[in-house]
Design a protein around this motif. Sequence first.
Motif, short mmCIF file in Angstrom:
data_model
loop_
_atom_site.label_atom_id
_atom_site.label_comp_id
_atom_site.label_asym_id
_atom_site.label_seq_id
_atom_site.Cartn_x
_atom_site.Cartn_y
_atom_site.Cartn_z
N LYS A 620 -4.85 13.88 70.80
CA LYS A 620 -4.01 15.00 70.36
C LYS A 620 -2.64 14.52 69.89
CE LYS A 620 -6.25 18.39 73.41
NZ LYS A 620 -6.11 19.24 74.62
N LEU A 621 -2.04 13.63 70.65
CA LEU A 621 -0.71 13.15 70.29
C LEU A 621 -0.76 12.27 69.04
CD1 LEU A 621 0.74 12.37 73.82
CD2 LEU A 621 1.61 14.06 72.21
N ALA A 622 -1.87 11.57 68.84
CA ALA A 622 -1.98 10.73 67.64
C ALA A 622 -1.90 11.55 66.37
CB ALA A 622 -3.29 9.94 67.68
N GLY A 623 -2.31 12.83 66.45
CA GLY A 623 -2.20 13.70 65.29
C GLY A 623 -0.76 13.94 64.86
N ASN A 624 0.18 13.73 65.78
CA ASN A 624 1.60 13.89 65.47
C ASN A 624 2.37 12.59 65.68
OD1 ASN A 624 0.94 16.94 66.83
ND2 ASN A 624 2.06 16.91 64.89
N ALA A 625 1.66 11.47 65.61
CA ALA A 625 2.31 10.18 65.89
C ALA A 625 3.48 9.93 64.95
CB ALA A 625 1.28 9.04 65.77
N GLY A 626 3.33 10.26 63.67
CA GLY A 626 4.41 10.03 62.72
C GLY A 626 5.66 10.81 63.07
N GLU A 627 5.50 12.08 63.45
CA GLU A 627 6.65 12.90 63.83
C GLU A 627 7.29 12.40 65.12
OE1 GLU A 627 3.67 14.00 62.99
OE2 GLU A 627 3.76 15.85 61.82
N LEU A 628 6.46 11.91 66.06
CA LEU A 628 6.99 11.45 67.34
C LEU A 628 7.92 10.25 67.17
CD1 LEU A 628 3.84 11.75 69.65
CD2 LEU A 628 5.79 13.31 69.50
N VAL A 629 7.59 9.34 66.25
CA VAL A 629 8.48 8.19 66.04
C VAL A 629 9.60 8.53 65.07
CG1 VAL A 629 6.72 6.48 66.64
CG2 VAL A 629 6.98 7.18 64.25
N ALA A 630 9.37 9.50 64.17
CA ALA A 630 10.46 9.93 63.28
C ALA A 630 11.60 10.52 64.09
CB ALA A 630 9.94 10.95 62.27
N ALA A 631 11.27 11.10 65.25
CA ALA A 631 12.29 11.68 66.13
C ALA A 631 13.26 10.64 66.66
CB ALA A 631 11.63 12.42 67.29
N PHE A 632 12.89 9.37 66.60
CA PHE A 632 13.79 8.32 67.07
C PHE A 632 15.02 8.18 66.17
CE2 PHE A 632 9.83 6.05 68.93
CZ PHE A 632 9.83 6.91 70.01
N GLY A 633 14.93 8.64 64.94
CA GLY A 633 16.10 8.70 64.08
C GLY A 633 16.40 7.48 63.25
N TYR A 634 15.41 6.60 63.04
CA TYR A 634 15.65 5.39 62.27
C TYR A 634 15.04 5.50 60.87
CZ TYR A 634 16.64 3.77 66.96
OH TYR A 634 17.16 3.66 68.22
N GLY A 635 15.76 4.96 59.90
CA GLY A 635 15.28 4.94 58.52
C GLY A 635 14.95 3.52 58.10
N PRO A 636 14.53 3.32 56.85
CA PRO A 636 14.18 1.98 56.37
C PRO A 636 15.30 0.96 56.55
CG PRO A 636 13.54 3.65 54.78
CD PRO A 636 14.36 4.35 55.81
N GLU A 637 16.56 1.43 56.40
CA GLU A 637 17.68 0.50 56.51
C GLU A 637 17.89 0.02 57.94
OE1 GLU A 637 19.17 4.75 56.80
OE2 GLU A 637 17.73 3.60 55.62
N GLN A 638 17.41 0.80 58.93
CA GLN A 638 17.47 0.33 60.32
C GLN A 638 16.22 -0.45 60.70
OE1 GLN A 638 18.26 3.83 59.95
NE2 GLN A 638 20.48 3.66 60.21
N ARG A 639 15.05 -0.01 60.24
CA ARG A 639 13.81 -0.70 60.61
C ARG A 639 13.75 -2.09 60.00
NH1 ARG A 639 11.78 4.68 60.08
NH2 ARG A 639 11.36 4.35 57.87
N ARG A 640 14.02 -2.19 58.71
CA ARG A 640 14.00 -3.46 57.98
C ARG A 640 12.69 -4.22 58.20
NH1 ARG A 640 18.71 -4.13 60.77
NH2 ARG A 640 18.15 -6.24 61.44
N ALA A 641 11.57 -3.50 58.12
CA ALA A 641 10.24 -4.08 58.30
C ALA A 641 9.34 -3.60 57.17
CB ALA A 641 9.65 -3.68 59.65
N THR A 642 8.81 -4.52 56.39
CA THR A 642 8.02 -4.12 55.23
C THR A 642 6.78 -3.32 55.62
OG1 THR A 642 6.84 -6.23 55.28
CG2 THR A 642 8.80 -6.10 53.89
N ILE A 643 6.15 -3.66 56.74
CA ILE A 643 4.92 -2.96 57.11
C ILE A 643 5.17 -1.51 57.49
CG2 ILE A 643 3.60 -4.98 57.83
CD1 ILE A 643 4.36 -4.34 60.72
#
Length: 690
Positions: A620-643
Motif C-alpha cells: 500500500k505504501l509503495a503506491g505512494n512511495a514517490g510522494e513519501l520521499v518528496a515530502a523530505f523536501g529535496y530537489g535535484p540540486e540537493q540530491r545531485r544523483a543522476t539515478i
Amino acid sequence: MTRTKAPLTIDPEVLGELLDGRWAAQRRRARALAADPATVPPDTGDLGELREATLSGVKALAASGSTRLALPESRGGRNDHAGYVAGFEETVVASPSLQVKAGVQFGLFGGAIQHLGNAEQHAQWLEPAQSGALLGCFAMTEIGHGSDVASLGTTAVYDPAAEEFVIRTPFPAAAKEYIGNAAAHGRAAIVFAQLVTAGVDHGVHAFFVPIRDESGRPLPGITIEDDGRKGGLLGVDNGRLSFDGVRIPRTHLLNRYGDVAADGTYSSPIDSPGRRFFTMLGTLVQGRVSLDGAAVVASKLGLDIAVRYGLQRRQFTGASDTDEVVLMDYQQHQRRLMPLIAETYANALAHEVLLESFQRVFSGEDDSDEARQVLETQAAGFKATTTWAALDILQECREACGGAGFMSENRLTGLRGDLDVYVTFEGDNTVLLQLVGKRLLQDYSAEFKNIDFGGVARFLGTQAAEHSLYRSGLANVGRTIGELLTPALNEKRIRSGKLQQVLLSSRVDAMVADLAGRLRPAAKMSQAAAAELFNEQQHELVNAARAYIELLKWEALNQAMHTFDDRPEHADEAKTLRRIRDLYGLTLIERNIGWHIMYGRLSMNRARQVGPTINRLCAKLAGNAGELVAAFGYGPEQRRATIAEGIEQQRQDEAREHYRQARARADYPVDEKVLYQQKRQQSRQESSAR
C-alpha cells in the motif's frame, strides 16, 4: 505488479510541513544554502584541496548568519538553539564533511566558549568563533581515553606565582587524538584537562589554549600531527595535539562551573565533583542532538535517491512478454525500502521531540535537573539508534540501486562512508545505550521511594506473578496479552495502535524489571563482585535501552499521526501516517518476535499474522512511495544523483533503442553490450558538457 491499485491522494508538502516541524523555516533556508556551489566541496581531489573547499563552505555558512542563531540576544543572536541545530543538520545535504567541520567550529569550539565561559570570555572569543574569524578545535578525546572523559590524562597545573596554568601531555596515551580542525586550520583549542591547584586534582575542566600563530605555525610547546586519510570525511582536517609545558593565563580557564583565584584557591557553584563534571558535560549535549538529526537527513537523502530510482528502473518481464517490471513493483523491493521509510519518519518525528527538549533547557525555559536528565537520556539514545539506522538504510539503498548505487556520482557510497564514524564520535553508541539503561534502572528504583513496606511487598508480589505467568508454559494456554486485548485478532486488530503500544511497552517493562532483579544483590556485594555482576548483564542492559528508545520513537510517530484528526481535508495524509506507524510498529515487533513468543506476549498463531500484514502495508505504501520521499523536501540540486533524476534510465532506454535499431539491420557490427556502453559513455559526456 504488487503496488496497490488505488494509491492515496496525498500532498507531499503537507507531510513535509509535519516532518520539518517547528523549525521548518531554518531547515529550508539551510537546504537552499546546501544547493549553493560555495558550500559543496568537489567529489575528487587531494586532501589539501578537499580541506580547503570544506573550509570555504564553513565560511559561507558563517556569512549566511545562521551560525549566530544560538547566541544570546545581547550578542546579536536569537537564543534559538534548536533552530540553529535544525538548520545545521541540513548541511549534510551539501557534504557530511561540511556538517562535521562546521559542527566542530560553531557547535563544539564556539559552543564550549558560550556554555562554559563567562561574559568576559564571550566578549573576547565568542564573536570571532561564530563568525569564523577564529578557527578552533575541541580537544577532548585522547588516545587512551575516548568515552571515559573523567579519566583524561592531560593536566593543567596552576602556578600561583605566575598566575598561569601549565598544560602538559604527561604520557603518549594522553595526546589529544582525532581532533577536527587540528591538522590544518585551527588557531586555538578548547582543551579538556585535569585541573590541579595546591596539589589537589579537581577533575576535568576546559581551557582556551592558542595552538598556532598568525602565520599558521605551531606555538612553542605544541606538537601537531596530521591524521591523514580516513575512511570518510576527507574534508575534515583531523589531527593529534600534544602539550609540553604550555603556559596560559589563569583567565583562560572556562570557569562557569569551576574557578581558580589568583592565590590558587578553587571554588565552584556545585559542591559535588561528580555532579559538577556531569553538569559541565551536559552543556555539550548539542553535539549528540545534531548527530541524531544529521543521521535523519542522510537517511532521507539516501531513500529519496533509491526510491526515485526504484520507480524508474525496469528489470525482467513479468505480467507481460514484452514490458519489463518496475523495481518498486516487486514485493521484496518494497520490503527492503518501505520499512526504512517508516523508520526514517519515526526517527525524524522523534528528533523533533528531542529538539523541543533541547530548546526548553538551553533557552532557559526549563533548566531543571530533571529536564536536563531527560534531554541527556533522549540525546544519547536517539543518537545511538539513529546513526546505526542511517548506516543500515544507506547500505540497503545502495544495494537496492544495484551497480548504479555503487557509482560515486550517485552519492550513496560516499554518504555511508562519511557517516560511518558518526556511530563512535560524540560518544560510542554502545556506551551511550548503557547510559540510557542505567537511567532506566535509576527510574525503576525510584518507584520504591516513599512506599510503605506493605506497598513494596505488593509491588514485588505483582512482579513475581507477572514473571510466573509469562515465563511458564501457562502463558500459552490462551492467556497472552495480545489475545486478552483482542480476542478476534485479524489484520485490522493486529494493526491496533493499542496492541502495538502494549507489546512494545510491556517488553521494556519486563526487561527492566528482570535486570533490576538480577542486579539487586549488587548492593550487598564487594565493589569487584558488583562490577562483575553488572558486566554479566551488560548485553541485556543495552537491549533494554534500545527497546526503550524504540518505544519513544513509536510514540512520537503515533502522536504525530493524530495531527490530522480534526482536518478532514487531509484524510489521505492521516491514513498514510497510520500505515507508516503500523509498519514501523509491526516491524519492531517482527524484529523481536521470538521474545514476544517466549514471554507469552503473542501466541504462535497471532505471531504468524505479523509478516503478511507487513507485506500488505508495504504494498500500500509503495503506491505512494514517490510522494513519501518528496515530502523530505529535496530537489535535484540537493540530491545531485543522476539515478534519481531519470538520467540513468534515459541512458538505458537510449541504449536499448540503438540495440533494437541495430538488430533490425542485417549487418549490425557490434553486440548489445558494446552498443550499450558506447551510448552510456556518450550520454555521460553530454551530461558533463551541460
